[in-house]
Design a protein around this motif. Structure first.
Motif, mmCIF file in Angstrom:
data_model
loop_
_atom_site.group_PDB
_atom_site.id
_atom_site.type_symbol
_atom_site.label_atom_id
_atom_site.label_comp_id
_atom_site.label_asym_id
_atom_site.label_seq_id
_atom_site.Cartn_x
_atom_site.Cartn_y
_atom_site.Cartn_z
ATOM 1 N N VAL A 9 2.193 5.414 -8.940
ATOM 2 C CA VAL A 9 1.476 4.614 -7.947
ATOM 3 C C VAL A 9 0.673 5.595 -7.097
ATOM 4 O O VAL A 9 1.218 6.534 -6.532
ATOM 5 C CB VAL A 9 2.457 3.814 -7.078
ATOM 6 N N LEU A 10 -0.629 5.395 -7.021
ATOM 7 C CA LEU A 10 -1.527 6.377 -6.430
ATOM 8 C C LEU A 10 -1.558 6.274 -4.909
ATOM 9 O O LEU A 10 -1.312 5.217 -4.327
ATOM 10 C CB LEU A 10 -2.932 6.189 -6.998
ATOM 11 N N ASN A 11 -1.891 7.385 -4.273
ATOM 12 C CA ASN A 11 -2.026 7.396 -2.818
ATOM 13 C C ASN A 11 -3.062 6.390 -2.359
ATOM 14 O O ASN A 11 -4.167 6.315 -2.918
ATOM 15 C CB ASN A 11 -2.433 8.785 -2.322
ATOM 16 N N ALA A 12 -2.699 5.619 -1.340
ATOM 17 C CA ALA A 12 -3.573 4.619 -0.714
ATOM 18 C C ALA A 12 -3.976 3.497 -1.665
ATOM 19 O O ALA A 12 -4.921 2.750 -1.381
ATOM 20 C CB ALA A 12 -4.818 5.264 -0.099
ATOM 21 N N SER A 13 -3.267 3.358 -2.776
ATOM 22 C CA SER A 13 -3.550 2.247 -3.691
ATOM 23 C C SER A 13 -3.070 0.928 -3.094
ATOM 24 O O SER A 13 -2.179 0.902 -2.238
ATOM 25 C CB SER A 13 -2.879 2.484 -5.042
ATOM 26 N N VAL A 14 -3.653 -0.153 -3.575
ATOM 27 C CA VAL A 14 -3.356 -1.505 -3.089
ATOM 28 C C VAL A 14 -2.838 -2.349 -4.256
ATOM 29 O O VAL A 14 -3.443 -2.375 -5.331
ATOM 30 C CB VAL A 14 -4.613 -2.159 -2.486
ATOM 31 N N SER A 15 -1.726 -3.018 -4.017
ATOM 32 C CA SER A 15 -1.169 -3.968 -4.987
ATOM 33 C C SER A 15 -0.963 -5.299 -4.270
ATOM 34 O O SER A 15 -0.466 -5.311 -3.145
ATOM 35 C CB SER A 15 0.164 -3.454 -5.550
ATOM 36 N N VAL A 16 -1.348 -6.393 -4.912
ATOM 37 C CA VAL A 16 -1.358 -7.690 -4.241
ATOM 38 C C VAL A 16 -0.672 -8.745 -5.105
ATOM 39 O O VAL A 16 -0.944 -8.853 -6.306
ATOM 40 C CB VAL A 16 -2.809 -8.150 -3.930
ATOM 41 N N TRP A 17 0.201 -9.520 -4.451
ATOM 42 C CA TRP A 17 0.831 -10.691 -5.063
ATOM 43 C C TRP A 17 0.477 -11.919 -4.235
ATOM 44 O O TRP A 17 0.495 -11.873 -2.998
ATOM 45 C CB TRP A 17 2.345 -10.549 -5.098
ATOM 46 N N ARG A 18 0.168 -13.027 -4.906
ATOM 47 C CA ARG A 18 -0.150 -14.283 -4.234
ATOM 48 C C ARG A 18 0.751 -15.388 -4.772
ATOM 49 O O ARG A 18 1.126 -15.369 -5.948
ATOM 50 C CB ARG A 18 -1.618 -14.681 -4.460
ATOM 51 N N THR A 19 1.049 -16.356 -3.932
ATOM 52 C CA THR A 19 1.863 -17.471 -4.390
ATOM 53 C C THR A 19 1.020 -18.401 -5.247
ATOM 54 O O THR A 19 -0.165 -18.610 -4.999
ATOM 55 C CB THR A 19 2.445 -18.263 -3.211
ATOM 56 N N LEU B 149 -8.909 2.428 3.439
ATOM 57 C CA LEU B 149 -8.104 1.204 3.467
ATOM 58 C C LEU B 149 -8.518 0.329 4.647
ATOM 59 O O LEU B 149 -8.647 -0.897 4.506
ATOM 60 C CB LEU B 149 -6.622 1.557 3.571
ATOM 61 N N GLY B 150 -8.755 0.935 5.797
ATOM 62 C CA GLY B 150 -9.207 0.177 6.957
ATOM 63 C C GLY B 150 -10.529 -0.525 6.710
ATOM 64 O O GLY B 150 -10.722 -1.682 7.111
ATOM 65 N N ARG B 151 -11.443 0.142 6.025
ATOM 66 C CA ARG B 151 -12.734 -0.494 5.715
ATOM 67 C C ARG B 151 -12.541 -1.643 4.730
ATOM 68 O O ARG B 151 -13.220 -2.681 4.833
ATOM 69 C CB ARG B 151 -13.705 0.553 5.154
ATOM 70 N N LEU B 152 -11.622 -1.479 3.781
ATOM 71 C CA LEU B 152 -11.318 -2.580 2.848
ATOM 72 C C LEU B 152 -10.810 -3.795 3.619
ATOM 73 O O LEU B 152 -11.248 -4.929 3.368
ATOM 74 C CB LEU B 152 -10.267 -2.123 1.842
ATOM 75 N N LEU B 153 -9.908 -3.582 4.550
ATOM 76 C CA LEU B 153 -9.370 -4.682 5.349
ATOM 77 C C LEU B 153 -10.465 -5.330 6.196
ATOM 78 O O LEU B 153 -10.516 -6.558 6.340
ATOM 79 C CB LEU B 153 -8.236 -4.177 6.237
ATOM 80 N N VAL C 231 0.845 -1.193 0.000
ATOM 81 C CA VAL C 231 0.000 0.000 0.000
ATOM 82 C C VAL C 231 0.882 1.246 0.000
ATOM 83 O O VAL C 231 1.842 1.331 0.780
ATOM 84 C CB VAL C 231 -0.921 0.019 1.234
ATOM 85 N N ARG C 232 0.576 2.195 -0.875
ATOM 86 C CA ARG C 232 1.210 3.499 -0.758
ATOM 87 C C ARG C 232 0.455 4.310 0.292
ATOM 88 O O ARG C 232 -0.772 4.185 0.430
ATOM 89 C CB ARG C 232 1.184 4.245 -2.097
ATOM 90 N N HIS C 233 1.170 5.131 1.037
ATOM 91 C CA HIS C 233 0.546 5.987 2.055
ATOM 92 C C HIS C 233 -0.526 6.879 1.440
ATOM 93 O O HIS C 233 -0.542 7.148 0.235
ATOM 94 C CB HIS C 233 1.608 6.843 2.742
ATOM 95 N N GLY C 234 -1.420 7.384 2.292
ATOM 96 C CA GLY C 234 -2.419 8.345 1.854
ATOM 97 C C GLY C 234 -1.786 9.673 1.477
ATOM 98 O O GLY C 234 -0.586 9.907 1.695
ATOM 99 N N GLN D 297 -5.683 0.689 10.761
ATOM 100 C CA GLN D 297 -5.892 -0.326 11.793
ATOM 101 C C GLN D 297 -7.006 0.076 12.746
ATOM 102 O O GLN D 297 -7.828 -0.760 13.148
ATOM 103 C CB GLN D 297 -4.608 -0.560 12.578
ATOM 104 N N HIS D 298 -7.060 1.358 13.098
ATOM 105 C CA HIS D 298 -8.127 1.833 13.993
ATOM 106 C C HIS D 298 -9.497 1.605 13.360
ATOM 107 O O HIS D 298 -10.428 1.128 14.031
ATOM 108 C CB HIS D 298 -7.923 3.316 14.295
ATOM 109 N N VAL D 299 -9.632 1.927 12.076
ATOM 110 C CA VAL D 299 -10.923 1.737 11.396
ATOM 111 C C VAL D 299 -11.219 0.259 11.214
ATOM 112 O O VAL D 299 -12.371 -0.176 11.349
ATOM 113 C CB VAL D 299 -10.904 2.479 10.045
#
Length: 226
Positions: free
Chosen positions: A197-207, A50-54, A9-12, A82-84
């Motif tokens: 890479v945009l603020n608060a964007s999410v990038s995911v890699w899986r095995t 991001l917290g709501r996504l998690l 995740v890039r910071h907000g 984390q708080h959200v």
């Protein structure tokens, strides 16, 4: 055995991001250093999203461990998320190798001001290429890749079989895309095609099939949903 999922995740939006946006094409000298810059109101809202996504993720997919840049804008993004999210605090490792690309003499200036003050260096950047260019006292993207490769090796020993969340910077997310893909460094310049890479964007890699596979990159759908 290394991690089974890496979510980067890039910071907000940060105060520096906003100052640069507001300056536009006008030269800007921005005084605060990398270690001082934190989030804007929009950046905190992005971190909350991001917290709501998690929180909406199934427990079997949610991160179990967190690695974070030492810079405030990354740490504050994680604290807000984390708080959200509302979970018990996860183990967090702050690692210098996840800091942003160091700009050296360029650190306090936007591109317009750099072109005014350092025309010779900008000519050298044009000649060497953006990925290879190292500003005076700073780092190239290739330098970032070196420390990320070292970090990823260490991660294998500390996060085996776990799902890992990284909260860091645009240069780190771009560098990880190259390192995880495992291509030769001669092809590093190609990763710039995926910037910004945009603020608060999410990038995911899986095995999968014995290697990491990219699931999604620079995803900001969570910032507009709901």
């Amino acid at each position: 055995m290394g991690p089974v999922v890496i979510m980067a995740v890039r910071h907000g939006q940060s105060q520096a991001n906003l100052a640069h946006e507001e300056a536009g094409d006008r030269p800007l000298r921005y005084e605060p250093g990398d270690h001082e810059v934190t989030l804007t109101e929009l950046g905190r809202a992005q971190a909350a999203a991001l917290g709501r996504l998690l929180a909406d993720m199934p427990a079997a997919d949610a991160p179990e461990l967190v690695w974070c840049s030492p810079y405030l804008r990354a740490l504050d993004t994680w604290k807000t998320a984390q708080h959200v999210w509302g979970v018990d605090p996860l183990p967090v490792t702050v690692d210098e190798r996840l800091r942003d690309q160091e700009a050296g003499a360029f650190a306090h200036y936007n591109l317009a001001a750099i072109m005014e003050r350092f025309p010779e260096e900008m000519a050298r950047r044009e000649a060497e290429g953006a990925y290879a260019f190292r500003p005076p006292g700073g780092e190239s993207l290739a330098d970032v890749v070196v420390r990320l490769r070292d970090w990823l090796k260490d991660l294998d020993g500390h996060a085996g079989g776990r799902r890992v969340l990284i909260v860091a910077h645009d240069s780190v997310v771009l560098g990880l895309r190259h390192v995880i893909a495992g291509g030769p460094d001669e092809e590093l310049a190609a990763v710039l095609a995926f910037a910004p890479v945009l603020n608060a964007s999410v990038s995911v890699w899986r095995t999968g099939a014995g290697r990491f596979e990219l699931d999604r990159f620079n995803d900001v759908a969570h910032l507009t949903s709901g």
